[in-house]
Design a protein around this motif. Structure first.
Motif, PDB file in Angstrom:
ATOM      1  N   LEU A 110      48.284 -21.687  19.282  1.00 57.09           N
ATOM      2  CA  LEU A 110      47.379 -20.732  18.647  1.00 57.09           C
ATOM      3  C   LEU A 110      47.069 -19.534  19.538  1.00 57.09           C
ATOM      4  O   LEU A 110      46.795 -18.449  19.049  1.00 57.09           O
ATOM      5  N   THR A 111      47.092 -19.739  20.843  1.00 48.36           N
ATOM      6  CA  THR A 111      46.763 -18.637  21.744  1.00 48.36           C
ATOM      7  C   THR A 111      47.997 -17.852  22.186  1.00 48.36           C
ATOM      8  O   THR A 111      47.885 -16.923  22.981  1.00 48.36           O
ATOM      9  N   THR A 112      49.154 -18.245  21.716  1.00 51.34           N
ATOM     10  CA  THR A 112      50.369 -17.524  22.100  1.00 51.34           C
ATOM     11  C   THR A 112      50.331 -16.115  21.526  1.00 51.34           C
ATOM     12  O   THR A 112      50.178 -15.944  20.319  1.00 51.34           O
ATOM     13  N   PRO A 113      50.500 -15.121  22.346  1.00 57.62           N
ATOM     14  CA  PRO A 113      50.473 -13.736  21.853  1.00 57.62           C
ATOM     15  C   PRO A 113      51.801 -13.346  21.203  1.00 57.62           C
ATOM     16  O   PRO A 113      52.779 -14.087  21.301  1.00 57.62           O
ATOM     17  N   PRO A 114      51.837 -12.206  20.551  1.00 57.67           N
ATOM     18  CA  PRO A 114      53.100 -11.715  19.978  1.00 57.67           C
ATOM     19  C   PRO A 114      53.985 -11.148  21.086  1.00 57.67           C
ATOM     20  O   PRO A 114      53.850  -9.997  21.475  1.00 57.67           O
ATOM     21  N   TYR A 115      54.898 -11.956  21.592  1.00 59.18           N
ATOM     22  CA  TYR A 115      55.704 -11.556  22.725  1.00 59.18           C
ATOM     23  C   TYR A 115      56.740 -10.496  22.365  1.00 59.18           C
ATOM     24  O   TYR A 115      57.361 -10.558  21.311  1.00 59.18           O
ATOM     25  N   SER A 116      56.969  -9.591  23.280  1.00 64.96           N
ATOM     26  CA  SER A 116      57.997  -8.572  23.099  1.00 64.96           C
ATOM     27  C   SER A 116      59.248  -8.861  23.916  1.00 64.96           C
ATOM     28  O   SER A 116      60.246  -8.158  23.789  1.00 64.96           O
ATOM     29  N   ARG A 117      59.197  -9.866  24.757  1.00 62.83           N
ATOM     30  CA  ARG A 117      60.361 -10.196  25.579  1.00 62.83           C
ATOM     31  C   ARG A 117      61.291 -11.154  24.832  1.00 62.83           C
ATOM     32  O   ARG A 117      60.837 -12.180  24.321  1.00 62.83           O
ATOM     33  N   SER A 118      62.536 -10.844  24.802  1.00 65.54           N
ATOM     34  CA  SER A 118      63.496 -11.668  24.062  1.00 65.54           C
ATOM     35  C   SER A 118      63.614 -13.068  24.654  1.00 65.54           C
ATOM     36  O   SER A 118      63.911 -14.028  23.927  1.00 65.54           O
ATOM     37  N   GLU A 119      63.330 -13.205  25.956  1.00 67.82           N
ATOM     38  CA  GLU A 119      63.451 -14.501  26.612  1.00 67.82           C
ATOM     39  C   GLU A 119      62.453 -15.516  26.071  1.00 67.82           C
ATOM     40  O   GLU A 119      62.602 -16.717  26.266  1.00 67.82           O
ATOM     41  N   TYR A 147      65.275 -19.209  18.945  1.00 67.24           N
ATOM     42  CA  TYR A 147      66.311 -19.193  17.908  1.00 67.24           C
ATOM     43  C   TYR A 147      66.495 -17.765  17.389  1.00 67.24           C
ATOM     44  O   TYR A 147      65.517 -17.025  17.211  1.00 67.24           O
ATOM     45  N   TRP A 148      67.745 -17.463  17.103  1.00 65.61           N
ATOM     46  CA  TRP A 148      68.105 -16.119  16.661  1.00 65.61           C
ATOM     47  C   TRP A 148      69.047 -16.189  15.461  1.00 65.61           C
ATOM     48  O   TRP A 148      69.856 -17.102  15.359  1.00 65.61           O
ATOM     49  N   GLY A 149      68.951 -15.191  14.624  1.00 67.55           N
ATOM     50  CA  GLY A 149      69.901 -15.059  13.542  1.00 67.55           C
ATOM     51  C   GLY A 149      71.117 -14.251  13.977  1.00 67.55           C
ATOM     52  O   GLY A 149      71.208 -13.819  15.127  1.00 67.55           O
ATOM     53  N   GLN A 150      72.015 -14.053  13.033  1.00 66.69           N
ATOM     54  CA  GLN A 150      73.241 -13.308  13.306  1.00 66.69           C
ATOM     55  C   GLN A 150      73.053 -11.810  13.152  1.00 66.69           C
ATOM     56  O   GLN A 150      73.921 -11.030  13.566  1.00 66.69           O
ATOM     57  N   GLY A 151      71.968 -11.422  12.571  1.00 70.13           N
ATOM     58  CA  GLY A 151      71.681  -9.997  12.454  1.00 70.13           C
ATOM     59  C   GLY A 151      72.050  -9.410  11.108  1.00 70.13           C
ATOM     60  O   GLY A 151      72.908  -9.932  10.397  1.00 70.13           O
ATOM     61  N   THR A 152      71.397  -8.322  10.767  1.00 69.07           N
ATOM     62  CA  THR A 152      71.721  -7.556   9.576  1.00 69.07           C
ATOM     63  C   THR A 152      71.775  -6.083   9.982  1.00 69.07           C
ATOM     64  O   THR A 152      70.905  -5.598  10.698  1.00 69.07           O
ATOM     65  N   GLU A 153      72.804  -5.405   9.533  1.00 66.36           N
ATOM     66  CA  GLU A 153      73.041  -4.039  10.010  1.00 66.36           C
ATOM     67  C   GLU A 153      72.327  -3.008   9.160  1.00 66.36           C
ATOM     68  O   GLU A 153      72.379  -3.040   7.926  1.00 66.36           O
ATOM     69  N   VAL A 154      71.699  -2.097   9.847  1.00 64.40           N
ATOM     70  CA  VAL A 154      71.018  -0.974   9.189  1.00 64.40           C
ATOM     71  C   VAL A 154      71.718   0.316   9.617  1.00 64.40           C
ATOM     72  O   VAL A 154      71.876   0.570  10.807  1.00 64.40           O
TER      73      VAL A 154
END
Length: 127
Positions: free
Chosen positions: A103-112, A116-123
């Motif tokens: 609950l106290t975890t902030p919105p992290y900006s570091r990718s580390e 889990y990651w998706g494959q991406g969508t291109e814009v």
């Protein structure tokens, strides 16, 4: 194992809008920290937006009020609403999941920080 699938990318004119969707196959989605990153051709991956389990939100400076991150726990999805798109916003956009968020975890900006990651969508943004 958590599966992450992005969709919603495409070609849009400068000034246009897109809504990216990330569908997450995970048992405890409501407990996840969520984020969007992007990577343009020839550039390093960079942070776009993050949404913490407790609702905390962070945006990259370049967003400047144009993008909105949100989640739907019932649908196990996270969204990135992008308005006033610029050619420099063109990139592959990735959804990232932090499965061990508390609950106290902030919105992290570091990718580390994300597991889990998706494959991406291109814009693509035409000028």
């Amino acid at each position: 194992q958590v599966e992450v699938v992005e969709s919603g990318g495409g070609l849009v004119q400068a000034g246009g809008s897109l809504r990216l969707t990330c569908a997450v196959n995970g048992r405890t989605f409501s407990r996840y920290g969520l984020a969007w990153f992007r990577q343009a051709t020839g550039k390093a991956r960079e942070f776009v937006a993050a949404l913490a389990r407790n609702g905390g939100i962070a945006y990259a400076d370049f967003v400047n009020g144009r993008f909105t991150i949100s989640r739907d726990n019932a649908k196990k999805a996270v969204f990135l609403e992008m308005n006033d798109l610029k050619p420099e916003d063109a990139a592959v956009y990735y959804c990232a999941i932090k499965s061990g968020a508390i609950l106290t975890t902030p919105p992290y900006s570091r990718s580390e920080e994300y597991d889990y990651w998706g494959q991406g969508t291109e814009v693509t943004v035409s000028s």
